[in-house]
Design a protein around this motif. Structure first.
Motif, PDB file in Angstrom:
ATOM      1  N   VAL A 163       0.857  -1.187   0.000  1.00 52.37           N
ATOM      2  CA  VAL A 163       0.000   0.000   0.000  1.00 52.37           C
ATOM      3  C   VAL A 163       0.891   1.233   0.000  1.00 52.37           C
ATOM      4  N   TYR A 164       0.299   2.346  -0.395  1.00 54.67           N
ATOM      5  CA  TYR A 164       0.979   3.638  -0.339  1.00 54.67           C
ATOM      6  C   TYR A 164       0.389   4.440   0.821  1.00 54.67           C
ATOM      7  N   VAL A 165       1.251   5.010   1.635  1.00 58.02           N
ATOM      8  CA  VAL A 165       0.803   5.685   2.854  1.00 58.02           C
ATOM      9  C   VAL A 165       1.280   7.130   2.845  1.00 58.02           C
ATOM     10  N   THR A 166       0.534   7.981   3.523  1.00 56.25           N
ATOM     11  CA  THR A 166       0.902   9.390   3.639  1.00 56.25           C
ATOM     12  C   THR A 166       1.794   9.591   4.858  1.00 56.25           C
ATOM     13  N   GLU A 167       2.252  10.830   5.020  1.00 55.99           N
ATOM     14  CA  GLU A 167       3.097  11.165   6.152  1.00 55.99           C
ATOM     15  C   GLU A 167       2.341  11.116   7.477  1.00 55.99           C
ATOM     16  N   LEU A 168       1.010  11.071   7.405  1.00 58.53           N
ATOM     17  CA  LEU A 168       0.204  10.992   8.628  1.00 58.53           C
ATOM     18  C   LEU A 168       0.163   9.576   9.203  1.00 58.53           C
ATOM     19  N   ALA A 169       0.674   8.601   8.473  1.00 58.87           N
ATOM     20  CA  ALA A 169       0.601   7.198   8.901  1.00 58.87           C
ATOM     21  C   ALA A 169       1.717   6.911   9.903  1.00 58.87           C
ATOM     22  N   ASP A 170       1.415   7.073  11.194  1.00 58.18           N
ATOM     23  CA  ASP A 170       2.415   6.777  12.224  1.00 58.18           C
ATOM     24  C   ASP A 170       2.434   5.279  12.517  1.00 58.18           C
ATOM     25  N   ASP A 171       3.308   4.867  13.410  1.00 55.70           N
ATOM     26  CA  ASP A 171       3.476   3.438  13.696  1.00 55.70           C
ATOM     27  C   ASP A 171       2.197   2.809  14.236  1.00 55.70           C
ATOM     28  N   ASN A 172       1.470   3.531  15.067  1.00 56.67           N
ATOM     29  CA  ASN A 172       0.241   2.972  15.637  1.00 56.67           C
ATOM     30  C   ASN A 172      -0.809   2.735  14.544  1.00 56.67           C
ATOM     31  N   ARG A 173      -0.983   3.727  13.669  1.00 53.41           N
ATOM     32  CA  ARG A 173      -1.952   3.558  12.582  1.00 53.41           C
ATOM     33  C   ARG A 173      -1.526   2.413  11.660  1.00 53.41           C
ATOM     34  N   ARG A 174      -0.243   2.356  11.359  1.00 53.55           N
ATOM     35  CA  ARG A 174       0.237   1.306  10.478  1.00 53.55           C
ATOM     36  C   ARG A 174      -0.001  -0.068  11.093  1.00 53.55           C
ATOM     37  N   SER A 175       0.208  -0.187  12.383  1.00 53.31           N
ATOM     38  CA  SER A 175       0.027  -1.465  13.059  1.00 53.31           C
ATOM     39  C   SER A 175      -1.417  -1.950  12.952  1.00 53.31           C
ATOM     40  N   VAL A 176      -2.360  -1.026  13.082  1.00 55.82           N
ATOM     41  CA  VAL A 176      -3.773  -1.379  12.979  1.00 55.82           C
ATOM     42  C   VAL A 176      -4.100  -1.877  11.568  1.00 55.82           C
ATOM     43  N   VAL A 177      -3.616  -1.128  10.557  1.00 51.28           N
ATOM     44  CA  VAL A 177      -3.874  -1.511   9.173  1.00 51.28           C
ATOM     45  C   VAL A 177      -3.182  -2.838   8.838  1.00 51.28           C
ATOM     46  N   ALA A 178      -1.950  -3.008   9.321  1.00 54.59           N
ATOM     47  CA  ALA A 178      -1.219  -4.244   9.052  1.00 54.59           C
ATOM     48  C   ALA A 178      -1.955  -5.453   9.615  1.00 54.59           C
ATOM     49  N   GLY A 179      -2.467  -5.321  10.832  1.00 48.42           N
ATOM     50  CA  GLY A 179      -3.210  -6.428  11.424  1.00 48.42           C
ATOM     51  C   GLY A 179      -4.429  -6.798  10.593  1.00 48.42           C
ATOM     52  N   LEU A 180      -5.146  -5.783  10.125  1.00 49.02           N
ATOM     53  CA  LEU A 180      -6.323  -6.021   9.296  1.00 49.02           C
ATOM     54  C   LEU A 180      -5.950  -6.728   7.996  1.00 49.02           C
ATOM     55  N   LEU A 181      -4.950  -6.201   7.289  1.00 48.92           N
ATOM     56  CA  LEU A 181      -4.594  -6.769   5.993  1.00 48.92           C
ATOM     57  C   LEU A 181      -4.030  -8.179   6.125  1.00 48.92           C
ATOM     58  N   HIS A 182      -3.257  -8.446   7.146  1.00 50.30           N
ATOM     59  CA  HIS A 182      -2.680  -9.783   7.325  1.00 50.30           C
ATOM     60  C   HIS A 182      -3.754 -10.830   7.636  1.00 50.30           C
ATOM     61  N   ARG A 183      -4.879 -10.391   8.142  1.00 53.76           N
ATOM     62  CA  ARG A 183      -5.962 -11.345   8.416  1.00 53.76           C
ATOM     63  C   ARG A 183      -6.695 -11.759   7.139  1.00 53.76           C
ATOM     64  N   HIS A 184      -6.482 -11.023   6.043  1.00 55.28           N
ATOM     65  CA  HIS A 184      -7.285 -11.293   4.837  1.00 55.28           C
ATOM     66  C   HIS A 184      -6.472 -11.410   3.554  1.00 55.28           C
ATOM     67  N   PHE A 185      -5.183 -11.082   3.606  1.00 53.40           N
ATOM     68  CA  PHE A 185      -4.325 -11.197   2.427  1.00 53.40           C
ATOM     69  C   PHE A 185      -3.106 -12.041   2.755  1.00 53.40           C
ATOM     70  N   ARG A 186      -2.557 -12.673   1.762  1.00 55.39           N
ATOM     71  CA  ARG A 186      -1.329 -13.418   1.945  1.00 55.39           C
ATOM     72  C   ARG A 186      -0.176 -12.579   1.403  1.00 55.39           C
ATOM     73  N   PHE A 187       0.821 -12.318   2.230  1.00 53.69           N
ATOM     74  CA  PHE A 187       1.953 -11.499   1.838  1.00 53.69           C
ATOM     75  C   PHE A 187       3.226 -12.353   1.895  1.00 53.69           C
ATOM     76  N   GLY A 188       4.052 -12.212   0.898  1.00 51.80           N
ATOM     77  CA  GLY A 188       5.334 -12.923   0.900  1.00 51.80           C
ATOM     78  C   GLY A 188       5.135 -14.396   1.041  1.00 51.80           C
ATOM     79  N   ASN A 189       5.813 -14.969   2.038  1.00 53.22           N
ATOM     80  CA  ASN A 189       5.739 -16.410   2.289  1.00 53.22           C
ATOM     81  C   ASN A 189       4.695 -16.760   3.356  1.00 53.22           C
ATOM     82  N   GLY A 190       3.944 -15.665   3.786  1.00 54.12           N
ATOM     83  CA  GLY A 190       2.996 -15.895   4.872  1.00 54.12           C
ATOM     84  C   GLY A 190       1.774 -16.661   4.426  1.00 54.12           C
TER      85      GLY A 190
END
Length: 368
Positions: A341-368
């Motif tokens: 995904v492409y993120v803006t400068e407003l995407a801090d670590d906390n926001r990214r962590s929330v989005v990452a958790g959501l996407l990892h529950r529904h998409f397969r990334f890399g070898n995951g």
């Protein structure tokens, strides 16, 4: 006139002066021994910026009304000009704008993918793109999912693209899941998204799906330009949001995202003019639209639409000015390779962590 340009005084005998709010009714002053004095708080030559007479209502005309304030040759007075654009006139205006943009942007060489909703903006964009690009370098798609895009909207988009000779794909929810590599389902992804971000964030979910679909199809088709029907008020809302959050505007009307570009051929056109191109389609689109959204989004669009209402073409002047001021150094979108995904400068670590958790529950990334 802006009420903040005037100060209201209640002047009583013996020079007893009080301020009163601008919303005070005159009948509330009955019985007062004094008078109200309204004074401009700035040295403003109103005759140079406003028409001498208030604009009045007129008889029935069919089409969208546009207004402009034009100064006299010597700059001492201002005059209002009105015009009504019917559907053919609006279509010509938009088509000319898109064709001119395409000639300057080099999109014909890069190939173009765009989403078409069957509503006003994307339908008007479709006519311009077809006029400005070779048929073999232009591809359209419509995703069907709840109120993001209804089946009726997809049917309208299909008819439009058939008439224009544009290659068009309608992507149903199960097909969309397979196309994007969703390991659960689009319904499950949206349910999780709503749980995390609230049920009024459907617009943001739709934007995520449409951009991810456009990038995926562009890669398959060998295209690198993604055309979106972002109009004048869309960009004003986004620009104001960036500024109040202490960030420079994102790049427009061409926004690089890696090797691809988001291109915005109708960025100078007001929303009302785009709707005027196909009134029936735009009305049907509004009737089907999800009624919910967030307060922040509502406020951004309210302010974006207010600018041209305060003074005609003020919004366009601001967009032109900010592009000149920040065009060489816009706020950047950063590619997050882990999440694709492409993120803006407003995407801090906390926001990214929330989005990452959501996407990892529904998409397969890399070898995951």
């Amino acid at each position: 006139m802006p009420h903040t340009m005037f100060q209201a005084y209640l002047v009583r005998p013996e020079n007893d002066v009080s301020l009163i709010p601008s919303w005070t009714r005159l009948d509330a002053l009955d019985g007062e021994d004094g008078y109200v004095l309204l004074r401009a708080v700035r040295n403003t030559l109103f005759d140079t910026v406003l028409p001498p007479e208030p604009l009045r209502g007129e008889g029935l005309s069919t089409g969208v009304g546009v207004e402009q304030v034009v100064p006299s040759d010597d700059g001492s007075t201002a005059h209002a000009q009105r015009a009504v654009l019917d559907a053919p006139a609006a279509q010509r205006l938009v088509q000319n704008e898109v064709v001119s943009f395409m000639e300057k942007s080099g999109t014909a060489e890069r190939g173009c993918i765009f989403g078409v909703s069957g509503g006003g903006d994307s339908n008007a964009l479709a006519y311009g793109l077809r006029a400005g690009l070779p048929q073999e370098r232009l591809f359209a798609f419509t995703i069907v999912f709840r109120d993001v895009m209804t089946q009726a909207a997809a049917d309208r988009a299909t008819v439009l693209c058939q008439e224009l000779g544009i290659h068009h794909e309608v992507i149903q929810p199960d097909e969309l899941g397979a196309l994007l590599g969703i390991t659960t389902s689009v319904d499950a992804l949206y349910a999780d998204f709503s749980e995390v971000f609230g049920s009024e964030a459907l617009h943001f979910f739709g934007t995520f799906l449409i951009l991810k679909t456009a990038r995926t199809l562009a890669s398959r088709r060998g295209c690198s330009d993604l055309a979106f029907g972002y109009n004048r008020e869309d960009l004003l809302a986004e620009m104001l949001f960036q500024l109040v959050n202490g960030r420079q505007p994102l790049a427009y009307p061409i926004r690089p995202i890696g090797n691809e570009r988001i291109v915005m051929p109708v960025w100078r056109i007001p929303k009302l003019v785009l709707d005027a191109c196909h009134p029936k389609f735009s009305l049907e689109n509004y009737r089907e639209r999800d009624a919910h959204t967030t307060r922040q989004r509502s406020l951004a669009f309210y302010l974006g639409h207010s600018l041209d209402s305060v003074y005609p073409s003020l919004g366009l002047s601001l967009l032109d000015g900010f592009q000149r001021a920040y065009g060489d150094e816009p706020s950047q979108l950063r590619y997050d390779s882990e999440l694709d995904v492409y993120v803006t400068e407003l995407a801090d670590d906390n926001r990214r962590s929330v989005v990452a958790g959501l996407l990892h529950r529904h998409f397969r990334f890399g070898n995951g």
